[in-house]
Write a protein that holds these residues in place. Sequence first.
Motif, mmCIF file in Angstrom:
data_model
loop_
_atom_site.group_PDB
_atom_site.id
_atom_site.type_symbol
_atom_site.label_atom_id
_atom_site.label_comp_id
_atom_site.label_asym_id
_atom_site.label_seq_id
_atom_site.Cartn_x
_atom_site.Cartn_y
_atom_site.Cartn_z
ATOM 1 N N GLY A 1 21.717 8.071 -0.713
ATOM 2 C CA GLY A 1 23.436 8.316 -0.236
ATOM 3 C C GLY A 1 23.195 8.571 1.702
ATOM 4 N N HIS B 1 21.013 3.654 0.613
ATOM 5 C CA HIS B 1 23.091 4.037 0.641
ATOM 6 C C HIS B 1 22.819 4.184 -1.021
ATOM 7 C CE1 HIS B 1 23.540 2.233 4.517
ATOM 8 N NE2 HIS B 1 23.791 1.006 4.283
ATOM 9 N N GLU B 2 21.903 3.388 -1.766
ATOM 10 C CA GLU B 2 22.632 3.473 -2.815
ATOM 11 C C GLU B 2 21.453 4.976 -3.781
ATOM 12 O OE1 GLU B 2 21.488 -0.028 -4.830
ATOM 13 O OE2 GLU B 2 23.421 -0.970 -4.112
#
Length: 335
Positions: free
Chosen positions: A293, A289-290
Amino acid sequence: MRIVVTGGAGFIGANFVHTLLNDHPEVDVNVLDSFTYAANESSLTDITPEQAKRLTITRGDVADMEIVDEVVRDADAVVHFAAESHNDNSITGPAPFIQTNLIGTFTLLEAVRKYGTRFHHVSTDEVYGDLELDDPAKFTPTTPYNPSSPYSASKAGSDMLVRAWMRTYGIPATISNCSNNYGPYQHIEKFIPRMITNRLVGIRPRLYGEGANVRDWIHVLDHNEAVWEILQRGTIGDTYLIGADGEASNKEVVHMLNEIMGHPQDDYDHVADRAGHDLRYAIDATKLHEELGWYPSFTSFREGLEETVRWYTEHEDWWKGEKERVEAKYAQKGH
């Protein structure tokens, strides 16, 4: 861009090929597949004439060095899905798992080392063993390996080979470990499609043990979108965990499928549990996610199951011919 997809006629690989052909017109695809029982060439036929011009199918074993060398020589990247992956089969006959998952991965690594080809290795969360049902923890990229079955041990070994070739030879590679996939083109010996197709042919579903074992479910299309992001933008040498926060017990899955298909929740039979059956898998995909994205599109597991039921209902011609053989095999095991 020329991408070799090993195991591209299998479940996740075939869906990845469709993703490339549908969404990435700049990519030409060469599927390398030995077409074992788990592969299905018809999984690759639902394409347009223009897409067919970008697709090559090479029949061959990933452990065959001559064939591997030939397909890797002109490739820009190799995405390695090919694997023996069914836990039950690994318990009764582990030899093919060693041959494909270890020797096959070694053979590919030697070819990408020779040609300097970008390599992405697709693995499983099962390499980490299991978690207690009441443990709040999830698997992370630093979780120690603790495989439980011949299948997960062979995948753990293949991961270690990739890591060693990255460190020793500097091959440009990444690894992803994903949670349990579901969706179109999955072989009917697997849990969800077997439950669905049993219902469709009038067989009462069966559940290992009490069904308390928890899996972290992800739709195959979400998995493949994550693989594409890692292939394009992932940090060389890193491992990414792919999950969709889809934890559900096997019992809950059967209950949902029964409801979706118009049956009482408890309309199923229990059978003896699998030897060494892992309790719970859970993925922490924070890094994905980080850093990249990526987030799943299928945020409702039930809606994903409903779509999967529709697919198997509408594609009986894809699975019907295999159903009798699969059920006969399970009957021999008392399942």
